[in-house]
Design a protein around this motif. Structure first.
Motif, short mmCIF file in Angstrom:
data_model
loop_
_atom_site.label_atom_id
_atom_site.label_comp_id
_atom_site.label_asym_id
_atom_site.label_seq_id
_atom_site.Cartn_x
_atom_site.Cartn_y
_atom_site.Cartn_z
N UNK A 87 12.60 20.22 -6.94
CA UNK A 87 11.27 20.23 -6.36
C UNK A 87 11.41 19.60 -4.98
N UNK A 88 10.98 20.32 -3.95
CA UNK A 88 11.14 19.87 -2.57
C UNK A 88 9.86 19.23 -2.05
N UNK A 89 10.03 18.16 -1.27
CA UNK A 89 8.90 17.49 -0.62
C UNK A 89 9.24 17.30 0.85
N UNK A 90 8.22 17.02 1.66
CA UNK A 90 8.45 16.69 3.06
C UNK A 90 9.03 15.28 3.15
N UNK A 91 9.66 14.97 4.27
CA UNK A 91 10.27 13.66 4.46
C UNK A 91 9.25 12.53 4.38
N UNK A 92 8.01 12.79 4.71
CA UNK A 92 6.98 11.76 4.66
C UNK A 92 6.64 11.28 3.26
N UNK A 93 7.03 12.03 2.24
CA UNK A 93 6.73 11.65 0.86
C UNK A 93 7.77 10.73 0.26
N UNK A 94 8.88 10.53 0.94
CA UNK A 94 9.97 9.74 0.37
C UNK A 94 9.54 8.31 0.08
N UNK A 149 12.32 18.71 -16.76
CA UNK A 149 12.97 17.66 -15.96
C UNK A 149 13.41 18.24 -14.62
N UNK A 150 13.12 17.50 -13.53
CA UNK A 150 13.43 17.99 -12.19
C UNK A 150 14.04 16.88 -11.34
N UNK A 151 14.77 17.30 -10.31
CA UNK A 151 15.24 16.37 -9.29
C UNK A 151 14.38 16.58 -8.05
N UNK A 152 14.04 15.48 -7.39
CA UNK A 152 13.17 15.55 -6.22
C UNK A 152 14.05 15.51 -4.97
N UNK A 153 13.90 16.53 -4.15
CA UNK A 153 14.68 16.68 -2.93
C UNK A 153 13.74 16.55 -1.72
N UNK A 154 14.25 15.95 -0.66
CA UNK A 154 13.47 15.82 0.57
C UNK A 154 14.02 16.75 1.63
N UNK A 155 13.13 17.25 2.46
CA UNK A 155 13.52 18.12 3.56
C UNK A 155 14.51 17.40 4.46
N UNK A 156 15.63 18.03 4.75
CA UNK A 156 16.63 17.46 5.62
C UNK A 156 17.65 16.57 4.92
#
Length: 182
Positions: free
Chosen positions: A98-105, A132-139
């Motif tokens: 699941x991808x999120x923007x860098x601001x969500x880290x 179950x998921x892994x959270x990925x950030x943009x970049x």
């Protein structure tokens, strides 16, 4: 789940598992994560190596390598096994992303759950609820959190509100700061 986790205080017992239980655990993990290759699974949970189950408060169980005392997986009650971030870094890409923007880290590392508006809709894979998921950030190349989805991908796209992923383990939490169990 592990925000205030301190291994020395919260682990009540560590029990070596029988070989039959270890085989069952390995089979369940293999079934739960079909993208985890058999070679990597044998390397992570070798047949000849001792595996320990560390029981913690709130019915949390840690699967610990008997040789290195490294925490490999965790679960709550009889729920699914979740890999630790350290294992994800070593074993590679075998979970749904699941991808999120860098601001969500920062908020997510601080303990917040991932709300649906924070999920990148353009990179959303199809999955059912309770995955179950892994959270990925943009970049970024590596995940920074592990969680479980509360809604399916279709529901996230349709509603785009509410909690999308409950964060269970993230960088900087007690489990991350305790790479081994004594």
């Amino acid at each position: 789940m592990f925000r205030k986790f301190v291994a020395g205080e919260q682990i009540s017992t560590q029990t070596p598992v029988k070989s039959s239980v270890q085989r069952g655990l390995t089979k369940n993990i293999g079934d739960q994560y079909p993208d985890l290759s058999a070679d990597v699974l044998d390397e992570v949970l070798p047949k000849k190596s001792q595996i320990l189950i560390a029981k913690c408060q709130d019915h949390v169980n840690l699967v610990v390598s008997g040789d290195s005392k490294e925490v490999l997986f965790f679960n709550q009650r009889e729920g699914p096994q979740y890999p630790t971030l350290r294992l994800l870094y070593k074993a590679g890409d075998f979970m749904t992303k699941v991808w999120v923007d860098a601001g969500a880290i920062k908020p997510l590392i601080g303990g917040a759950d991932l709300m649906c508006p924070g999920i990148r809709q353009d990179k959303l894979e199809d999955f059912p609820a309770d995955t179950p998921v892994q959270i990925m950030a943009e970049g970024k190349e590596l995940p920074f959190a592990v969680g479980i989805t509360k809604l399916s991908a279709a529901e996230i796209r349709a509603t785009n509100s509410g909690i999308g992923v409950e964060i269970l383990h993230s960088l900087g939490d007690g489990l991350w700061n305790c790479p081994t169990v004594d």
